[in-house]
Design a protein around this motif. Structure first.
Motif, PDB file in Angstrom:
ATOM      1  N   ASN A 381      32.894  35.201  40.945  1.00  0.00           N
ATOM      2  CA  ASN A 381      34.690  34.470  42.549  1.00  0.00           C
ATOM      3  C   ASN A 381      34.686  33.554  41.998  1.00  0.00           C
ATOM      4  O   ASN A 381      35.793  33.222  42.760  1.00  0.00           O
ATOM      5  CB  ASN A 381      33.771  35.497  43.525  1.00  0.00           C
ATOM      6  N   ALA A 382      34.160  32.834  42.437  1.00  0.00           N
ATOM      7  CA  ALA A 382      33.854  31.129  42.801  1.00  0.00           C
ATOM      8  C   ALA A 382      35.032  30.468  41.719  1.00  0.00           C
ATOM      9  O   ALA A 382      35.960  29.446  41.499  1.00  0.00           O
ATOM     10  CB  ALA A 382      32.680  30.499  43.229  1.00  0.00           C
ATOM     11  N   ASP A 409      33.184  26.694  47.037  1.00  0.00           N
ATOM     12  CA  ASP A 409      34.091  26.607  46.242  1.00  0.00           C
ATOM     13  C   ASP A 409      34.649  25.832  47.026  1.00  0.00           C
ATOM     14  O   ASP A 409      34.832  25.803  48.082  1.00  0.00           O
ATOM     15  CB  ASP A 409      34.585  27.635  45.215  1.00  0.00           C
ATOM     16  N   ILE A 414      40.775  32.848  51.086  1.00  0.00           N
ATOM     17  CA  ILE A 414      41.036  33.879  51.469  1.00  0.00           C
ATOM     18  C   ILE A 414      41.875  34.328  52.510  1.00  0.00           C
ATOM     19  O   ILE A 414      40.933  33.680  53.631  1.00  0.00           O
ATOM     20  CB  ILE A 414      39.530  35.232  51.371  1.00  0.00           C
ATOM     21  N   TYR A 427      38.471  47.042  47.441  1.00  0.00           N
ATOM     22  CA  TYR A 427      39.172  46.063  48.088  1.00  0.00           C
ATOM     23  C   TYR A 427      39.303  44.680  47.187  1.00  0.00           C
ATOM     24  O   TYR A 427      38.422  43.821  46.763  1.00  0.00           O
ATOM     25  CB  TYR A 427      38.554  45.650  49.698  1.00  0.00           C
ATOM     26  N   GLY A 439      39.376  42.602  37.617  1.00  0.00           N
ATOM     27  CA  GLY A 439      38.707  43.015  38.802  1.00  0.00           C
ATOM     28  C   GLY A 439      38.974  44.059  39.411  1.00  0.00           C
ATOM     29  O   GLY A 439      39.701  44.672  39.674  1.00  0.00           O
ATOM     30  N   LEU A 440      37.899  44.285  39.666  1.00  0.00           N
ATOM     31  CA  LEU A 440      37.337  45.452  40.359  1.00  0.00           C
ATOM     32  C   LEU A 440      37.463  45.588  41.459  1.00  0.00           C
ATOM     33  O   LEU A 440      37.326  47.120  42.517  1.00  0.00           O
ATOM     34  CB  LEU A 440      35.663  46.836  39.636  1.00  0.00           C
ATOM     35  N   LEU A 442      34.479  45.544  43.494  1.00  0.00           N
ATOM     36  CA  LEU A 442      33.109  46.148  43.416  1.00  0.00           C
ATOM     37  C   LEU A 442      32.136  44.927  43.369  1.00  0.00           C
ATOM     38  O   LEU A 442      31.643  45.396  43.844  1.00  0.00           O
ATOM     39  CB  LEU A 442      33.362  46.444  42.749  1.00  0.00           C
ATOM     40  N   GLY A 443      32.856  44.145  43.107  1.00  0.00           N
ATOM     41  CA  GLY A 443      31.392  42.349  43.219  1.00  0.00           C
ATOM     42  C   GLY A 443      31.228  42.121  44.823  1.00  0.00           C
ATOM     43  O   GLY A 443      30.072  42.196  44.637  1.00  0.00           O
ATOM     44  N   THR A 468      35.674  28.483  49.728  1.00  0.00           N
ATOM     45  CA  THR A 468      35.297  29.827  50.049  1.00  0.00           C
ATOM     46  C   THR A 468      33.815  29.788  50.402  1.00  0.00           C
ATOM     47  O   THR A 468      33.126  29.043  49.654  1.00  0.00           O
ATOM     48  CB  THR A 468      35.794  30.960  49.434  1.00  0.00           C
TER      49      THR A 468
HETATM   50  N1  LIG Z   1      35.525  32.578  46.093  1.00  0.00           N
HETATM   51  C1  LIG Z   1      36.242  33.188  46.189  1.00  0.00           C
HETATM   52  N2  LIG Z   1      37.476  32.887  46.652  1.00  0.00           N
HETATM   53  C2  LIG Z   1      39.090  33.397  47.175  1.00  0.00           C
HETATM   54  N3  LIG Z   1      39.168  34.420  46.977  1.00  0.00           N
HETATM   55  C3  LIG Z   1      37.731  35.856  46.832  1.00  0.00           C
HETATM   56  C4  LIG Z   1      36.526  34.824  46.623  1.00  0.00           C
HETATM   57  N4  LIG Z   1      35.084  35.970  46.412  1.00  0.00           N
HETATM   58  C5  LIG Z   1      36.071  37.391  46.567  1.00  0.00           C
HETATM   59  N5  LIG Z   1      36.906  36.882  47.235  1.00  0.00           N
HETATM   60  C6  LIG Z   1      38.608  38.328  47.069  1.00  0.00           C
HETATM   61  O1  LIG Z   1      37.943  39.028  47.507  1.00  0.00           O
HETATM   62  C7  LIG Z   1      38.087  40.511  46.946  1.00  0.00           C
HETATM   63  C8  LIG Z   1      37.020  40.920  46.069  1.00  0.00           C
HETATM   64  O2  LIG Z   1      36.284  40.245  45.435  1.00  0.00           O
HETATM   65  P1  LIG Z   1      35.365  40.824  44.799  1.00  0.00           P
HETATM   66  O3  LIG Z   1      34.538  41.879  45.837  1.00  0.00           O
HETATM   67  O4  LIG Z   1      34.139  40.683  43.367  1.00  0.00           O
HETATM   68  O5  LIG Z   1      35.862  42.168  43.752  1.00  0.00           O
HETATM   69  P2  LIG Z   1      36.699  41.500  42.556  1.00  0.00           P
HETATM   70  O6  LIG Z   1      36.167  40.026  42.748  1.00  0.00           O
HETATM   71  O7  LIG Z   1      36.386  42.381  41.155  1.00  0.00           O
HETATM   72  O8  LIG Z   1      38.149  41.318  42.608  1.00  0.00           O
HETATM   73  C9  LIG Z   1      38.640  39.751  45.867  1.00  0.00           C
HETATM   74  O9  LIG Z   1      39.486  40.265  44.697  1.00  0.00           O
HETATM   75  C10 LIG Z   1      39.206  38.203  45.687  1.00  0.00           C
HETATM   76  O10 LIG Z   1      40.671  38.788  45.925  1.00  0.00           O
END
Ligand SMILES: Nc1ncnc2c1ncn2[C@@H]1O[C@H](COP(=O)(O)OP(=O)(O)O)[C@@H](O)[C@H]1O
Ligand SMILES: [Mg+2]
Length: 488
Positions: A381-382, A409, A414, A427, A439-440, A442-443, A468
């Motif tokens: 994500n980062a 990071d 967000i 989401y 992006g699912l 689901l991370g 974040t």
């Molecule tokens: N480090 C981050 N910096 C900015 N936005 C983030 C970060 N981690 C997560 N997000 C936001 O949170 C949402 C959900 O994250 P995640 O559950 O990992 O889903 P995905 O990565 O599959 O979109 C992401 O769509 C993203 O917009």
């Protein structure tokens, strides 16, 4: 084999029954006690009155013997006529000389009460004591009293006076009274039972209402609540608990419905893509190169599908409380550098520097694969959300008996309105990016499931434009303590 489940109704008394029995027991018990005490008082009062009456007669006879010692005829008249002719409270009197021979006695007295059956005179000389109860030869009961009396003023001679009062009338009166009491008591018993039962039923009515409300609950009526305003306070607490339970059920149910809808939605896009691409491919004859390209694209979509399914399966498994994870004692620094090595090429590609800081002796007892997956998801994500030239770091510290791993990071962050939802399944902050960039959504939910499996927690902080930080907290496992203490 027998089961020991209690059958309804057979195992214990209902509250209504218990309350009724208690009520009847105490109320009727009190009534019986009060009645018996009053009846006892009545009987002893009557006896005392009889004794006083007999004592009066004795006093009269004593006075007669003292004042007119020679007037036997007068005495006889009083004894044989005046007292014996009484219709109710019939009195029998006998005067004995010192040899025990009767001088005067009421007519027929010896036929019912011989001189010998009288108790000897008690009390002070000349004074009558208290009476005794004896049964005459005729079968009726008498209250009797004996006293001595000096003859004349000199008192050289002594007489014995025996008086008896027929109690037939009195006994009949008491018998009537007892019969009436028995009636009153039977009616009181019936009334106590009816009233007690009614009170008990009223008292448990609210509980029954709750039970009925509980029986009516269906998945479609999870929104209904019990009105606690009209309930007594003791039961209101129960109803409130029930209402909060309904609330929780409703929330879970809504979440599940939403989740199913989301799954259907998320699966629809890749499946549609697969179908569309296959249809287009089949619409006309194509060159091998084109087929290869289309197959590659199909493979990509199916990979996406299986990633979604894997993620969902994993989370479904993680929700069941008895799921087993393979914990082992790991060096935190070592595991984090494995993660860094894995993501290093990707970081270089997007122009983000990636660093790890963890002291070498830091240990944690976790499932190795899950630990790496959780941290890896955060690093991914980062890297995705940090523009070129930014920095991502993984820091591990021990803090309040827990291991804290922070993935930080300097990315785009967000927006606050999205922050509470990023742990929801599927989401994504930027929905439009989702299908193309893979992006699912689901991370983060996966990370949360992993933390739940480890009895840990996850928190996120983010400032748009500044970056974040996600914190993973693993509680110190007993195994880790023994490992660090005993060097196992
Ligand atoms: N480090 C981050 N910096 C900015 N936005 C983030 C970060 N981690 C997560 N997000 C936001 O949170 C949402 C959900 O994250 P995640 O559950 O990992 O889903 P995905 O990565 O599959 O979109 C992401 O769509 C993203 O917009
Ligand atoms: Mg992600």
């Amino acid at each position: 084999m027998t089961t020991h489940l209690p059958r309804p109704g057979s195992h214990s008394w209902s509250i209504v029954r218990r309350l009724t029995v208690w009520y009847v027991g105490s109320a009727f018990g009190l009534i019986v006690l009060a009645t018996s005490v009053l009846y006892g008082a009545l009987v002893s009062n009557l006896d005392r009155e009889d004794d006083q009456f007999l004592a009066d007669i004795i006093h009269i006879v004593q006075a007669f013997l003292r004042d007119r010692p020679d007037d036997t005829a007068g005495l006889k008249r009083a004894v044989e006529w005046e007292w014996a002719s009484r219709q109710y409270a019939q009195v029998l009197v006998r005067i004995l000389d010192e040899n025990g021979q009767a001088i005067v006695e009421s007519p027929d007295m010896s036929a019912v009460l011989a001189p010998a059956v009288f108790p000897p005179a008690i009390g002070i000389e000349g004074e009558p004591g208290s009476g005794a109860e004896i049964e005459g030869l005729s079968g009726s009961s008498y209250r009797v009293l004996t006293a001595h009396a000096p003859v004349g003023v000199s008192g050289s001679e002594r007489r014995t006076i025996q008086v008896a009062l027929n109690q037939a009338h009195e006994l009949k009166l008491l018998g009537d009274y007892r019969r009436r009491l028995a009636w009153v008591l039977s009616i009181a018993l019936v009334l106590c039972t009816t009233v007690g039962h009614a009170i008990a039923r009223r008292a448990v009515r609210p509980v029954q209402e709750i039970a009925e409300a509980a029986k009516r609950v269906r998945s479609s009526t999870l929104g209904s609540r019990i009105d606690t305003a009209t309930l007594p306070s003791e039961v209101a607490a129960l109803a409130e608990t029930f209402n909060t339970m309904l609330q929780r059920l409703q929330e879970s149910f809504d979440r599940l419905s939403q989740f199913s809808a989301d799954i259907a939605h998320e699966l629809r896009t890749p499946v549609n893509n697969l179908r569309g691409e296959a249809e287009v491919a089949l619409s006309k004859l194509r060159s091998p190169n084109e087929y290869q390209e289309i197959l590659g694209s199909l493979l990509e979509e199916s990979q996406r599908l299986s990633r979604i399914i894997d993620g969902l399966l994993f989370m479904a498994r993680a929700e069941t409380p008895q799921v087993h994870i393979a914990r082992e004692t790991l060096s935190v620094a070592q595991e984090l550098s494995v993660v860094r090595d894995f993501y290093e090429p990707a970081a270089t590609e997007v122009g983000v520097t990636l660093s790890v800081s963890a002291s070498a002796d830091l240990q944690v007892v976790v499932d190795r694969t899950l630990f790496q997956r959780a941290v890896g998801n955060l690093v991914a994500n980062a890297l995705t959300h940090t523009p070129s030239g930014g920095h991502a770091s993984i820091e591990a510290v021990e803090d309040h008996r827990a291991l804290q791993v922070a993935v930080r990071d300097t990315g785009r962050g967000i927006p606050p309105e999205h922050l509470p939802h990023v742990f929801d399944r599927f989401y994504r902050v930027d929905r439009s990016r989702s299908t193309t960039s893979g992006g699912l959504g689901l991370g983060l939910p996966l990370v949360q499931s992993i933390m739940r499996l480890h009895q840990g927690s996850v928190d996120i902080e983010s400032r748009p434009g500044a970056g974040t930080c996600v914190y993973l907290r693993f509680p110190v496992h007993p195994l880790a303590e023994s490992a660090s203490a005993g060097g196992v």
